[in-house]
Design an enzyme around this catalytic site. Structure first.
Site, short mmCIF file in Angstrom:
data_model
loop_
_atom_site.label_atom_id
_atom_site.label_comp_id
_atom_site.label_asym_id
_atom_site.label_seq_id
_atom_site.Cartn_x
_atom_site.Cartn_y
_atom_site.Cartn_z
N ARG A 8 4.05 47.03 -59.66
CA ARG A 8 2.75 46.37 -59.63
C ARG A 8 2.97 44.96 -60.16
NH1 ARG A 8 0.42 48.29 -56.15
NH2 ARG A 8 -1.35 47.08 -56.85
N ASN A 67 -6.87 49.04 -58.14
CA ASN A 67 -6.86 49.31 -59.59
C ASN A 67 -7.52 50.66 -59.89
OD1 ASN A 67 -5.57 47.03 -60.43
ND2 ASN A 67 -7.41 45.93 -61.07
N GLU A 73 -8.12 44.48 -54.40
CA GLU A 73 -7.55 44.50 -55.76
C GLU A 73 -8.30 45.48 -56.66
OE1 GLU A 73 -4.83 43.14 -56.42
OE2 GLU A 73 -4.60 41.65 -54.85
#
Lengths: 147, 120
Positions: free
Chosen positions: A106, A50, A46
């Site tokens: 997303r 990002n 994650e």
């Protein structure tokens, strides 16, 4: 005994699996459960995703750095850093389902997943300087059969 | 880590068999393959087979949600089976279980879709 590792890699999506697998290998010395390993892999994925998508807008010439520490108390500390565009409304970015890129499908679940799987999540960010995500997690201490 | 995607049509249900890891790196190719197959066959009842998926992060959630939005307007349904514990946690965390039927196996997914498994 404290143990540390630092590694940097190009901001390419190919490296997402490399990053989470590398952290998982390092964490293996704590004899984590399979579920703990899976959760740690997920949070690394994650944070790295990002950095690639939001921090660097997929610019593969930039680098992401991961700092892993296993403390003397067998706690895992992870820092995932980029020198990308940064952000100025961290609280809003961390809300469940918030995404600045809905067109890319997303889900906006990244920080929610990090907060659920880790004991502590801290985000430092400055516009045009970069973002640093600090994650901490105490692992269950199952006695190994072999050391 | 590659993701292998195989499709199978059972009556009016499109099975999406996944094998490997679902992350941002493979999200685009998964989205494309799934859309091509679904729109190519005009088949909007989908069963996702996660039996051989070891890993999925929020990028996978995004792809599933995106397809869900395309399916609801066409009277389609989505069911899933074979998720491991961590993937299931993420799935519930994202609220996907409210819109996608979580089943225990292929037969249960088929019967949710109204296909009579015993008639075969």
């Amino acid at each position: 005994m404290r143990n540390e590792m630092i590694f940097s890699f190009s901001s390419k999506s190919e490296n997402e699996s490399f990053a989470r697998t590398t952290v998982a290998s390092f964490v293996s010395q704590l004899n984590p459960t399979l579920e703990e390993l899976m959760e740690i892999k997920t949070v690394v994925s994650e944070a790295v995703t990002n950095a690639i998508i939001h921090g660097y807008h997929e610019d593969a010439s930039k680098f992401i750095t991961i700092h892993c520490v296993i403390t003397a108390h067998k706690e895992l500390e992870l820092t995932i850093e980029d020198e990308g565009v940064g952000m100025d409304h961290i609280d809003r970015m961390m809300e469940p389902l918030f995404t600045s890129k809905p067109s890319l499908e997303r889900s906006g679940m990244g920080f929610t997943i990090m907060e659920s799987f880790m004991d502590h999540v801290e985000v430092f960010s400055e516009v045009n300087i970069g973002t640093s995500v600090k994650l901490r997690r105490k692992l269950s201490l199952v006695k190994p059969v072999f050391q | 880590m590659a993701l292998h995607i195989n499709f199978q049509l059972i009556e009016d249900v499109l099975f999406v068999h996944l094998e490997g890891e679902v992350d941002h790196h493979v999200a685009d190719s998964l989205r494309k393959a799934w859309r091509d197959e679904m729109f190519g066959r005009s088949c909007f009842n989908i069963v996702l087979d996660f039996t051989h998926v070891q890993f999925m992060d929020s990028s996978g959630i995004g792809v599933i949600l995106g397809r869900y939005k395309e399916i609801i307007g066409r009277d389609g349904l989505i069911a899933v089976y074979g998720m491991n514990e961590t993937i299931q946690t993420i799935f519930y965390m994202a609220g996907l279980s409210k819109i996608i039927k979580v089943t225990d196996n292929k037969e249960e997914a088929l019967s949710f879709m109204g296909v009579d498994v015993h008639a075969k």
